[in-house]
Design a protein around this motif. Structure first.
Motif, PDB file in Angstrom:
ATOM      1  N   GLU A 128      -2.843 -34.601  -5.923  1.00  0.00           N
ATOM      2  CA  GLU A 128      -2.406 -35.567  -4.919  1.00  0.00           C
ATOM      3  C   GLU A 128      -1.773 -36.801  -5.576  1.00  0.00           C
ATOM      4  O   GLU A 128      -0.771 -37.332  -5.097  1.00  0.00           O
ATOM      5  CB  GLU A 128      -3.594 -35.974  -4.042  1.00  0.00           C
ATOM      6  N   ILE A 129      -2.341 -37.220  -6.698  1.00  0.00           N
ATOM      7  CA  ILE A 129      -1.809 -38.384  -7.424  1.00  0.00           C
ATOM      8  C   ILE A 129      -0.404 -38.081  -7.949  1.00  0.00           C
ATOM      9  O   ILE A 129       0.500 -38.913  -7.852  1.00  0.00           O
ATOM     10  CB  ILE A 129      -2.749 -38.757  -8.596  1.00  0.00           C
ATOM     11  N   ALA A 130      -0.230 -36.883  -8.492  1.00  0.00           N
ATOM     12  CA  ALA A 130       1.088 -36.500  -9.015  1.00  0.00           C
ATOM     13  C   ALA A 130       2.132 -36.500  -7.902  1.00  0.00           C
ATOM     14  O   ALA A 130       3.272 -36.929  -8.098  1.00  0.00           O
ATOM     15  CB  ALA A 130       1.002 -35.126  -9.674  1.00  0.00           C
ATOM     16  N   TYR A 131       1.747 -36.035  -6.700  1.00  0.00           N
ATOM     17  CA  TYR A 131       2.679 -36.061  -5.573  1.00  0.00           C
ATOM     18  C   TYR A 131       3.016 -37.495  -5.168  1.00  0.00           C
ATOM     19  O   TYR A 131       4.162 -37.799  -4.812  1.00  0.00           O
ATOM     20  CB  TYR A 131       2.123 -35.279  -4.385  1.00  0.00           C
ATOM     21  N   GLN A 132       2.043 -38.379  -5.263  1.00  0.00           N
ATOM     22  CA  GLN A 132       2.324 -39.792  -4.968  1.00  0.00           C
ATOM     23  C   GLN A 132       3.286 -40.375  -6.000  1.00  0.00           C
ATOM     24  O   GLN A 132       4.139 -41.203  -5.663  1.00  0.00           O
ATOM     25  CB  GLN A 132       1.026 -40.596  -4.940  1.00  0.00           C
ATOM     26  N   MET A 133       3.168 -39.933  -7.242  1.00  0.00           N
ATOM     27  CA  MET A 133       4.111 -40.384  -8.279  1.00  0.00           C
ATOM     28  C   MET A 133       5.538 -39.963  -7.910  1.00  0.00           C
ATOM     29  O   MET A 133       6.484 -40.751  -8.031  1.00  0.00           O
ATOM     30  CB  MET A 133       3.690 -39.823  -9.642  1.00  0.00           C
ATOM     31  N   LEU A 134       5.679 -38.714  -7.433  1.00  0.00           N
ATOM     32  CA  LEU A 134       7.010 -38.238  -7.007  1.00  0.00           C
ATOM     33  C   LEU A 134       7.534 -39.069  -5.841  1.00  0.00           C
ATOM     34  O   LEU A 134       8.724 -39.409  -5.790  1.00  0.00           O
ATOM     35  CB  LEU A 134       6.949 -36.766  -6.585  1.00  0.00           C
ATOM     36  N   GLN A 135       6.632 -39.383  -4.903  1.00  0.00           N
ATOM     37  CA  GLN A 135       7.032 -40.163  -3.729  1.00  0.00           C
ATOM     38  C   GLN A 135       7.477 -41.580  -4.117  1.00  0.00           C
ATOM     39  O   GLN A 135       8.167 -42.249  -3.351  1.00  0.00           O
ATOM     40  CB  GLN A 135       5.861 -40.258  -2.740  1.00  0.00           C
ATOM     41  N   SER A 136       7.071 -42.033  -5.304  1.00  0.00           N
ATOM     42  CA  SER A 136       7.429 -43.390  -5.734  1.00  0.00           C
ATOM     43  C   SER A 136       8.787 -43.451  -6.443  1.00  0.00           C
ATOM     44  O   SER A 136       9.277 -44.533  -6.757  1.00  0.00           O
ATOM     45  CB  SER A 136       6.349 -43.943  -6.675  1.00  0.00           C
ATOM     46  N   ILE A 137       9.398 -42.282  -6.692  1.00  0.00           N
ATOM     47  CA  ILE A 137      10.684 -42.266  -7.406  1.00  0.00           C
ATOM     48  C   ILE A 137      11.747 -42.987  -6.588  1.00  0.00           C
ATOM     49  O   ILE A 137      11.895 -42.774  -5.396  1.00  0.00           O
ATOM     50  CB  ILE A 137      11.132 -40.814  -7.700  1.00  0.00           C
ATOM     51  N   ARG A 138      12.455 -43.847  -7.275  1.00  0.00           N
ATOM     52  CA  ARG A 138      13.545 -44.592  -6.627  1.00  0.00           C
ATOM     53  C   ARG A 138      14.764 -44.561  -7.540  1.00  0.00           C
ATOM     54  O   ARG A 138      14.647 -44.804  -8.744  1.00  0.00           O
ATOM     55  CB  ARG A 138      13.111 -46.039  -6.365  1.00  0.00           C
ATOM     56  N   VAL A 139      15.913 -44.245  -6.958  1.00  0.00           N
ATOM     57  CA  VAL A 139      17.169 -44.202  -7.716  1.00  0.00           C
ATOM     58  C   VAL A 139      18.041 -45.362  -7.275  1.00  0.00           C
ATOM     59  O   VAL A 139      18.180 -45.622  -6.073  1.00  0.00           O
ATOM     60  CB  VAL A 139      17.893 -42.849  -7.507  1.00  0.00           C
TER      61      VAL A 139
END
Length: 199
Positions: free
Chosen positions: A178-189
């Protein structure tokens, strides 16, 4: 009796997690036996950011060669102290725009599946995250010393492909998924067009 105590403790921890879901935006969160603080880290000349644990540092050259023995290893590898949990990014010289992220994600999943048919795949998705299409899939694979849990993800940056991954021992899957998915959700370009508007 001790075994029963352990079961009760585990149940209480699971209940606590349900009542207080862990978020990487908290001041500090406990994952497994460690406390982590997540903060935004910038890559590719500050064109992309992602929230990572402050404990993750650049993997040294010797460890990089051991963990990623092939020549085309990721240029960015952030990992915990023993290198068992890692986040990687690689800028690939292949044209990619947002509409083609789905095709790249499915194509890469097919390649990984063909390379090792024994891999167990879970979720495959393409999501709109902070205005960017990001594709990802996760799977369990065998390694020399057990099993690994991996999420691979894909996005476009300046018309080129970026391929990333998160890996940890499969024994830590429940703690980190779940934490890893939250990391993905935090990606900003941060696209050039945005910079021009801000200027």
């Amino acid at each position: 009796m001790e075994h029963a105590d352990e079961k009760i403790l585990k149940l209480l921890q699971e209940m606590e997690t349900l009542e207080n879901p862990k978020t990487i935006h908290a001041e500090s969160i406990r994952i497994g036996v460690e406390n982590y603080v997540f903060e935004p880290v910038f890559f590719f000349n500050e064109r992309l950011s992602v929230h990572l644990p402050s404990q993750f540092t650049d993997m040294d050259e010797q460890s990089r060669k051991a963990k990623y023995p092939y020549e085309e290893r990721p240029e960015i590898i952030k990992a915990n102290a023993d290198g068992s949990i890692a986040f990687t990014l690689k800028y690939v010289d292949e044209n990619l725009s947002d509409p083609w992220v789905d095709e790249l994600t499915n194509g890469m999943k097919g390649m990984v599946k063909r390379a090792n048919p024994a891999n167990v795949f879970y979720t495959t998705e393409v999501e709109e995250i902070n205005g960017k299409r990001i594709g990802f899939f996760d799977f369990k694979s065998s390694a020399l010393d057990g099993y690994l849990y991996t999420i691979m993800f894909f996005l476009a940056l300046d018309g080129q492909a970026v391929i990333g991954s998160f890996t940890c021992p499969y024994s830590l899957y429940a703690d980190w998924r779940e934490i890893a998915y939250q990391m993905l959700q935090s990606i900003r370009v941060y696209e050039e067009a945005e910079e021009e508007v801000q200027a």
